[in-house]
Design an enzyme around this catalytic site. Structure first.
Site: not given
Ligand SMILES: Nc1ncnc2c1ncn2[C@@H]1O[C@H](COP(=O)(O)OP(=O)(O)OP(=O)(O)O)[C@@H](O)[C@H]1O
Length: 685
Positions: A46, A48, A168
C-alpha cells in the site's frame, strides 16, 4: 558539455506517436478475476497513491496491479503521468515493466510486471528481515542494488530523449526481482526535461499542465475513445479532469517560502497549505474553519503537553504510529502560529533554516529538525532527553547513571538531572564544548559568506514564490467558498471526521477509516516521513529524500534525483531510515542519517554507519566508496553534485571519486592560510 552533447543518444525512448499502443488495455473484470476480487490475501503493498495486488492473468502471467486511490485529488494526473512516461519508455531491464492499464468508471488501474521480492523498503525494514541471521540483503546484494539504481537513473537522464527526471527515488520505489536485481518504479511524479530548460519548473510543467498536454495528445484521446460501460470494457468516461494545480500549494514550497523572518508570512503560507490540503477532502469551508483547524492542532499539542506535565510517558514510536496525519498536520500549523506561547515551539524559520540545521552546521541540527517536524508531543520541551544536545556536557545526563536511574524510576519525564561530581572533568568538558561551538559558528559564517550570491538568488526566487503564493491564496479562498456552498452537508459530515479517532487524513486519500494493517512501505513502521505526509504529490517527492532546491525553488533537475540517490545509498549502507526516532532516548545526531553521516565523515569514521546486521561482513573499500559518493551527492549546491554518468563510473571503479568539500573532511582548511603556511608558501616561491 560539448562531449555530452555530441555523444548524447539520439534515440527516442518516448515513442511520441503511440505511447500507449504497446500497452495492453485490460478490462476491469479481467483484473478483478486475476486478483480474486481484489482480496486482502492478494494485497501486497500500500502506497500513498493506492493499493497493489498480486494477480494471475488468464494466460497464467503473474502481475502486480495497482488500484489508484480515486479519493485522492491527484490520482488522475498520476495515472496519466505514469502511463505517459513509463509507458513511453523503451524497454529497459532497469525500469519496472508497465504492462497495461484499465479505466473503469472512476477507477484507474495500472498493471506491472510482478517483482517477487517486492521493494527495497521491505527488504531493509520489514520485521522478518530485521533478524541478523535472516538478512536477505548481504553486502554484495546491497552494492549491486546501488549500482542498478545508478544505472537506471543513467538510463533516464542520459539515454532518454527528452531526459526523464524520476523525482521520487526512495527504497519503496526500488523493486527487487527474484535474484534481488533492482528496478526503478513509480513514475507518478516524474517529469520530462524539455530541450533547453534549466530545470523543470514545477509551476510551468506541473502535473496539471502536463495533464493539459496529455489531454490534447493521444493519451487522453485513447482513454476517452474507450467505449462501453460494463466491467468488461473501459467506458468512455472522458476521464474528466479536475485541475488542482491552482488551488493546491506545495507543502515544501510553502515551508521554504515561509522561511522569511516575517512571522506573518509564515502564518499565511503554512495555512495555505493546510487549507488546501484539508479543503479538498475534509471540507473546511470558511475562515473560521481555518482557526478551528489550528485550535484543534493546538489542543492536541496542549493536551499532549498536559499529558507530559501530568507525567504521562510518551513512547515516541507509538506516539508516531497513533498520531493521525491530520493531527500532525494541524500540529505543525499550530506550532507555526503559536508564536506567543513560550511552552510551545515558537514561530521559527522553516525551510531554509531546516536546511541549515540538517546540514549540521547549526548546533542544534537534529534536535530542531525532529522537533519542528514531529511536534512537541514527540519531543516535549519538558523532556530532558531531547535537550541533551543543547546542553553543556557538564549538564548532560550520564547514560550509565541514567540507565541505573531508569530502573529505579520508570517515568523518564520525572528524571532529576544528575550533577557532575567531578569538577575538573566538568571544566574540561565545558571548555571543549565552547571550542566546538565556536568552530561550528565560524564554519557556518564562512559558508554563508562563500555562498552569499547563491543565497541572494535563492531568496529572490523565494520572494517571487511568496507573491505567487498570495495570489493563489486569494484564488483558493474563492474556490473554497464555492466548494463550501456546494457541499454544505458533506462538509459538516467531514469536519466531524476531525474528531473521530477512527478517521485519518492523507493528502492523496482525504478522509478514510484508519487501516491498521498497512502493507508494503508501512507508514506506521516509524517511517512516518516517507509515507502519508511526505510522499504526496503536493509534496512533490518524499521528505528526507527530496533535494532542498526541488522543494525550495520549484525547479526539478537531474541533480535532484542525484540528491535522492545519495540519501538512498546511505539508507542501503546503514540499513536505517533517513530520520529514525526511537522510543529509547538515542543520540539525536544519529536520528538524522544525513547529518550523522556528515558528522562521521568529519571525525573520519564513516564506516560506523554500516549496518550492524551485516556483522562486519562487508567490503570496507566498497562501503567507504559508497558513503563518500553519497556525501558528494548530498551537497547543497546541485552543480557540485556528480552527474549520474560519473556516479556509474565511480561505482564501477572507472573513475576516481572527486575530492569532497571541506565540511566532510576530518580537518577542514582554514578560510585564510595560516601565517605559518603563508610563510612556507613564500619560501617555496
Ligand atoms: N510490481 C510490483 N511487484 C511487487 N510488489 C510491488 C510492485 N509494485 C509495488 N509493489 C509493492 O507495493 C508497495 C507499494 O507500492 P506503491 O508504488 O503503490 O507505493 P509507494 O512507492 O510505497 O508509495 P508512493 O506511491 O506514495 O510513492 C511497494 O512497497 C511494494 O512492496
Amino acid at each position: 558539455m560539448w562531449y555530452s552533447l555530441v555523444h548524447r543518444s539520439r534515440t527516442s525512448p518516448l515513442d511520441s506517436t503511440t505511447p500507449l499502443n504497446k500497452l495492453q488495455r485490460y478490462s476491469y473484470k479481467e483484473l478483478k478475476d486475476a486478483t480474486q476480487n481484489f482480496s486482502d490475501s492478494n494485497s501486497i503493498g500500500k502506497g500513498g497513491s493506492g493499493t497493489v495486488f498480486r494477480g494471475i492473468l488468464k494466460d497464467g502471467k503473474l502481475v502486480a496491479i495497482k488500484i489508484l486511490d480515486s479519493t485522492s485529488f491527484q490520482y488522475e494526473q498520476e495515472f496519466q503521468n505514469e502511463l505517459k512516461i513509463l509507458g513511453g519508455l523503451k524497454s529497459c531491464p532497469l525500469v519496472v515493466n508497465l504492462l497495461g492499464y484499465c479505466v473503469y468508471r472512476s477507477k484507474r488501474l495500472v498493471v506491472y510486471e510482478y517483482m517477487p521480492n517486492k521493494s527495497l523498503q521491505e527488504s531493509l525494514f520489514s520485521e522478518s528481515n530485521n533478524n541478523c541471521n535472516n538478512m536477505s540483503l548481504n553486502w554484495a546484494r546491497r552494492f549491486d542494488i546501488i549500482l542498478y539504481v545508478a544505472k537506471a537513473l543513467a538510463f533516464l537522464h542520459l539515454e532518454c530523449e527528452p531526459p526523464v527526471i524520476h523525482g521520487d527515488v526512495k527504497p519503496s520505489n526500488v523493486l527487487l526481482d527474484s535474484e534481488f536485481r533492482a528496478k526503478l518504479s513509480d513514475f507518478g511524479l516524474s517529469r520530462l526535461k524539455l530541450e533547453g530548460e534549466f530545470g523543470v519548473d514545477l509551476f510551468s510543467q506541473d502535473l496539471g499542465k502536463s495533464q493539459e498536454l496529455l489531454k490534447s495528445e493521444e493519451l487522453s484521446g485513447n482513454l476517452n475513445a474507450v467505449g462501453g460501460g460494463g466491467e468488461n470494457e473501459t467506458p468512455a468516461t472522458g476521464t474528466p479532469v479536475e485541475s488542482h494545480d491552482h488551488d493546491e500549494v506545495d507543502f515544501a514550497l510553502a515551508l521554504q517560502a515561509s522561511s522569511s523572518k516575517n512571522s506573518c508570512q509564515i502564518y499565511h503560507n503554512v495555512n495555505i497549505f493546510a487549507l488546501n490540503s484539508l479543503n479538498c477532502s475534509s471540507g473546511f469551508g470558511n475562515e473560521n474553519d481555518i482557526n478551528d483547524t489550528n485550535v484543534k492542532g493546538k489542543e492536541v499539542l496542549n493536551n499532549k503537553n498536559g499529558g507530559v506535565n501530568g507525567n504521562e510517558f510518551v513512547n515516541y514510536d507509538d506516539d508516531l504510529s497513533s498520531m493521525s496525519p491530520s493531527k500532525e498536520l494541524n500540529l505543525n500549523v499550530a506550532m507555526v502560529r503559536d508564536d506567543g506561547n513560550s511552552n510551545n515551539v515558537s514561530a521559527k524559520q522553516w525551510g531554509k533554516d531546516w536546511w541549515w540545521k540538517q546540514d549540521g552546521s547549526g548546533e542544534l541540527c537534529s534536535k530542531d529538525y525532529v522537533k519542528e517536524w514531529i511536534g512537541s508531543q514527540i519531543c516535549p520541551s519538558t523532556n530532558s532527553d531531547w535537550d541533551e544536545e543543547n546542553q553543556c556536557p557538564s549538564e548532560r545526563i550520564d547514560p550509565v547513571k541514567s540507565n541505573k536511574f531508569e530502573k529505579v524510576n520508570e517515568n523518564p519525564l520525572q528524571e532529576p538531572r544528575f550533577e557532575c561530581l567531578d569538577g575538573a572533568m566538568e571544566k574540561d568538558e565545558s571548555k571543549k564544548w565552547k571550542v566546538r561551538t565556536k568552530k561550528h559558528r565560524k564554519m557556518q559564517e564562512w559558508w554563508r559568506e562563500e555562498h552569499l550570491d547563491e543565497l541572494n538568488k535563492m531568496s529572490n526566487k523565494v520572494n517571487k514564490f511568496q507573491i505567487r503564493n498570495k495570489k493563489l491564496f486569494k484564488v483558493h479562498l474563492n474556490l473554497k467558498k464555492r466548494f463550501h456552498l456546494k457541499r454544505g452537508r458533506k462538509l459538516s459530515q467531514e469536519s466531524h471526521n476531525m474528531d473521530d479517532p477512527e478517521m485519518e487524513f492523507s493528502f492523496r486519500k482525504g478522509w478514510k477509516k484508519k487501516n491498521s494493517r498497512s502493507l508494503g512501505s508501512d507508514m506506521w513502521s516509524g517511517d512516518l516521513f516517507s509515507r502519508e505526509l511526505s510522499s504526496t504529490t503536493s509534496m512533490r517527492g518524499t521528505l528526507c529524500y527530496a533535494a532542498p532546491e526541488y522543494s525550495g525553488c520549484g525547479y526539478l533537475m537531474e541533480k535532484a534525483d542525484i540528491y535522492s540517490f545519495g540519501v538512498l545509498v546511505l539508507v542501503i549502507v546503514s540499513g536505517r531510515r533517513p530520520l529514525h526516532v526511537l522510543s529509547s532516548p538515542m543520540k539525536l545526531e544519529k536520528a538524522n542519517l544525513i547529518s550523522w553521516c556528515r558528522h562521521l565523515a568529519h571525525t573520519g569514521n564513516i564506516l560506523e554507519l554500516v549496518d550492524e546486521r551485516l556483522n562486519n561482513e562487508y567490503n570496507k573499500d566498497e562501503a567507504s566508496l559508497c558513503i563518500n559518493l553519497a556525501l558528494a551527492c548530498l551537497q547543497k549546491m546541485p552543480e557540485l553534485r556528480p552527474d549520474i554518468g560519473e556516479i556509474v563510473k565511480i561505482l564501477k571503479g572507472e573513475m576516481e571519486l572527486p575530492l569532497l568539500p571541506f565540511e566532510f573532511s576530518p580537518s577542514p582548511p582554514p578560510k585564510f592560510p595560516s601565517r605559518s603556511r603563508r610563510k612556507q608558501t613564500n619560501n617555496v616561491d
